[in-house]
Design a protein around this motif. Structure first.
Motif, PDB file in Angstrom:
ATOM      1  N   GLU A   1      24.858  40.121  43.735  1.00 48.65           N
ATOM      2  CA  GLU A   1      24.807  41.580  43.821  1.00 48.65           C
ATOM      3  C   GLU A   1      25.465  42.060  45.113  1.00 48.65           C
ATOM      4  O   GLU A   1      26.086  43.125  45.153  1.00 48.65           O
ATOM      5  N   GLU A   2      25.370  41.274  46.191  1.00 46.29           N
ATOM      6  CA  GLU A   2      26.037  41.636  47.435  1.00 46.29           C
ATOM      7  C   GLU A   2      27.544  41.439  47.312  1.00 46.29           C
ATOM      8  O   GLU A   2      28.330  42.246  47.810  1.00 46.29           O
ATOM      9  N   LEU A   3      27.954  40.378  46.642  1.00 46.41           N
ATOM     10  CA  LEU A   3      29.385  40.108  46.459  1.00 46.41           C
ATOM     11  C   LEU A   3      30.051  41.202  45.637  1.00 46.41           C
ATOM     12  O   LEU A   3      31.176  41.622  45.934  1.00 46.41           O
ATOM     13  N   LEU A   4      29.373  41.700  44.605  1.00 43.74           N
ATOM     14  CA  LEU A   4      29.943  42.749  43.764  1.00 43.74           C
ATOM     15  C   LEU A   4      30.192  44.027  44.558  1.00 43.74           C
ATOM     16  O   LEU A   4      31.099  44.799  44.232  1.00 43.74           O
ATOM     17  N   ALA A   5      29.392  44.270  45.569  1.00 41.63           N
ATOM     18  CA  ALA A   5      29.614  45.427  46.439  1.00 41.63           C
ATOM     19  C   ALA A   5      30.659  45.117  47.516  1.00 41.63           C
ATOM     20  O   ALA A   5      31.479  45.967  47.864  1.00 41.63           O
ATOM     21  N   PHE A   6      30.643  43.896  48.011  1.00 38.70           N
ATOM     22  CA  PHE A   6      31.467  43.530  49.165  1.00 38.70           C
ATOM     23  C   PHE A   6      32.958  43.522  48.842  1.00 38.70           C
ATOM     24  O   PHE A   6      33.766  44.119  49.570  1.00 38.70           O
ATOM     25  N   VAL A   7      33.359  42.825  47.775  1.00 44.67           N
ATOM     26  CA  VAL A   7      34.785  42.592  47.524  1.00 44.67           C
ATOM     27  C   VAL A   7      35.555  43.905  47.341  1.00 44.67           C
ATOM     28  O   VAL A   7      36.563  44.141  48.031  1.00 44.67           O
ATOM     29  N   PRO A   8      35.147  44.805  46.427  1.00 41.22           N
ATOM     30  CA  PRO A   8      35.930  46.051  46.292  1.00 41.22           C
ATOM     31  C   PRO A   8      35.860  46.937  47.540  1.00 41.22           C
ATOM     32  O   PRO A   8      36.840  47.599  47.883  1.00 41.22           O
ATOM     33  N   TYR A   9      34.709  46.917  48.228  1.00 42.93           N
ATOM     34  CA  TYR A   9      34.597  47.747  49.431  1.00 42.93           C
ATOM     35  C   TYR A   9      35.562  47.267  50.507  1.00 42.93           C
ATOM     36  O   TYR A   9      36.311  48.058  51.103  1.00 42.93           O
TER      37      TYR A   9
ATOM     38  N   SER B   1      39.146  39.296  39.725  1.00 37.12           N
ATOM     39  CA  SER B   1      39.246  40.698  40.095  1.00 37.12           C
ATOM     40  C   SER B   1      37.849  41.298  39.969  1.00 37.12           C
ATOM     41  O   SER B   1      37.239  41.259  38.894  1.00 37.12           O
ATOM     42  N   VAL B   2      37.331  41.836  41.071  1.00 37.25           N
ATOM     43  CA  VAL B   2      36.010  42.458  41.082  1.00 37.25           C
ATOM     44  C   VAL B   2      36.204  43.967  41.205  1.00 37.25           C
ATOM     45  O   VAL B   2      36.615  44.458  42.255  1.00 37.25           O
ATOM     46  N   ALA B   3      35.942  44.669  40.118  1.00 41.68           N
ATOM     47  CA  ALA B   3      36.154  46.123  40.079  1.00 41.68           C
ATOM     48  C   ALA B   3      37.571  46.472  40.526  1.00 41.68           C
ATOM     49  O   ALA B   3      37.790  47.447  41.237  1.00 41.68           O
ATOM     50  N   GLY B   4      38.541  45.670  40.105  1.00 44.57           N
ATOM     51  CA  GLY B   4      39.934  45.929  40.430  1.00 44.57           C
ATOM     52  C   GLY B   4      40.412  45.334  41.731  1.00 44.57           C
ATOM     53  O   GLY B   4      41.599  45.420  42.055  1.00 44.57           O
ATOM     54  N   ALA B   5      39.515  44.725  42.501  1.00 43.44           N
ATOM     55  CA  ALA B   5      39.885  44.137  43.786  1.00 43.44           C
ATOM     56  C   ALA B   5      40.090  42.630  43.634  1.00 43.44           C
ATOM     57  O   ALA B   5      39.204  41.935  43.148  1.00 43.44           O
ATOM     58  N   PRO B   6      41.242  42.100  44.039  1.00 46.07           N
ATOM     59  CA  PRO B   6      41.517  40.665  43.850  1.00 46.07           C
ATOM     60  C   PRO B   6      40.824  39.803  44.896  1.00 46.07           C
ATOM     61  O   PRO B   6      40.642  40.207  46.044  1.00 46.07           O
ATOM     62  N   CYS B   7      40.457  38.610  44.484  1.00 43.79           N
ATOM     63  CA  CYS B   7      39.894  37.620  45.405  1.00 43.79           C
ATOM     64  C   CYS B   7      40.072  36.241  44.791  1.00 43.79           C
ATOM     65  O   CYS B   7      40.389  36.111  43.606  1.00 43.79           O
ATOM     66  N   THR B   8      39.859  35.212  45.595  1.00 39.72           N
ATOM     67  CA  THR B   8      39.891  33.834  45.124  1.00 39.72           C
ATOM     68  C   THR B   8      38.536  33.210  45.391  1.00 39.72           C
ATOM     69  O   THR B   8      38.034  33.270  46.529  1.00 39.72           O
ATOM     70  N   VAL B   9      37.944  32.626  44.352  1.00 48.48           N
ATOM     71  CA  VAL B   9      36.651  31.952  44.491  1.00 48.48           C
ATOM     72  C   VAL B   9      36.899  30.449  44.536  1.00 48.48           C
ATOM     73  O   VAL B   9      37.463  29.873  43.604  1.00 48.48           O
ATOM     74  N   LEU B  10      36.483  29.823  45.627  1.00 49.34           N
ATOM     75  CA  LEU B  10      36.548  28.374  45.766  1.00 49.34           C
ATOM     76  C   LEU B  10      35.144  27.808  45.546  1.00 49.34           C
ATOM     77  O   LEU B  10      34.229  28.119  46.323  1.00 49.34           O
TER      78      LEU B  10
END
Length: 324
Positions: free
Chosen positions: A103-111, A298-307
């Motif tokens: 739940e914190e990650l879902l807020a963090f990445v797009p922000y 892509s989290v809410a349109g924000a790109p990231c890489t999960v290792l």
């Protein structure tokens, strides 16, 4: 209730048709009426879309051809790109140690993607997800993130997933002069001692290598930042901190809920003494791990890489890496 009213009520309860349906033919079902309403609604929405987009019917004789059409409802703005070369020569690897705090990650990445893009900081977010069965090791995850972040980034941010910057004056630029502690003791909502370097710390990759990264001996929560401060000093580097920020302890939003997310603060056996020592041998040179998977998301349109990272532990050296 009078006899006439009682008879009317009994007729309704006994299955008599309501007055509106009584106007319809005797064999008429309510389902065709329902589907007819759906069809009319669909046609109305289609007409609205065509009319506001400029593709509607030709205006009638009473309407001027030059009259403006009804504006379409505003759409959600697209997220900006993470890597715009015109923003400058440097590119940030945002390293986020992580385990089970979705739940914190879902807020963090797009922000953070919006925040850094607005500041024109070229960046990529790496979520360092520990998937082994050992205790959480934030420092080792950062070492892994550093090694796996690639040659297209030249500085890193060691960034907690539960800490969001609220003040746009905070500097996330290339820390050429030395390690830059964004979440300084004067601004962090919880930790205020002068040697604190946790939360958010920026370093060039060259400076991180000069420190040999972070110690891999810290299993469980806490103390790895304090040891890293001594590594920074030992490498002859000077920690710099923000200036001119007037928002004080309101500079960041701390997402962590201690009642919901219990931190692993247990100290097992020799760990009580070891946590205060400087590890002069380990770091980038001896972190043991395996990448289980690397996934672009892509989290809410924000790109990231999960290792997904499997750390390894030498139980003869650090038996406190497990609770067993």
């Amino acid at each position: 209730m009078g006899p006439a009213r009682r008879r009317a009520a009994l007729r309704l309860r006994g299955g008599g048709s309501p007055p509106l349906l009584g106007l319809l033919p005797g064999r008429f079902s309510v389902f065709p009426l329902f589907f007819l309403a759906l069809l009319l609604g669909f046609v109305s929405l289609l007409w609205l879309q065509l009319s506001c987009s400029g593709e509607g019917l030709v205006p009638s004789s009473g309407q001027s051809r030059g009259a403006p059409r009804q504006p379409c409802p505003p759409q959600a703005p697209l997220l900006p790109a993470e890597d715009e070369p015109s923003w400058g020569p440097h590119r940030l690897a945002l390293l986020v140690p992580f385990r089970e705090r979705f739940e914190e990650l879902l807020a963090f990445v797009p922000y953070m993607h919006r925040f850094l893009s607005k500041k024109r900081i070229r960046h990529h977010i790496f979520v360092l997800n520990q998937v082994d069965h050992f205790r959480f090791n934030r420092a080792s995850l950062i070492n892994v993130g550093f090694l796996e972040s690639g040659n297209d980034t030249d500085y890193i941010a060691m960034h907690d997933v539960d800490l969001l910057p609220l003040n746009e004056q905070l500097d996330y630029g290339f820390p050429e002069a030395g390690p830059f502690h964004v979440a300084s003791p004067e601004l962090h909502p919880l930790y205020h001692y002068k040697t604190y370097v946790g939360g958010i710390l920026l370093l060039t990759k060259q400076h991180y290598e000069m420190c040999n990264g972070m110690s891999n001996r810290f299993w469980g929560w806490g103390r790895e930042d304090d040891e890293f401060y001594r590594r920074i000093k030992g490498a002859g580097l000077q920690v710099r901190r923000p200036s001119g920020i007037t928002t004080g302890y309101e500079t960041f939003q701390h997402l962590h809920d201690p009642a919901w997310r219990k931190r692993d603060q247990k100290r097992i056996a020799a760990q009580k003494q070891e946590q205060f020592k400087v590890d002069r041998e380990g770091g980038l040179n001896n972190v043991r791990y395996r990448i289980e998977s690397r996934t672009a998301l892509s989290v809410a349109g924000a790109p990231c890489t999960v290792l997904n990272i499997l750390l390894d532990c030498d139980t003869s050296e650090t038996p406190w890496c497990t609770f067993g």
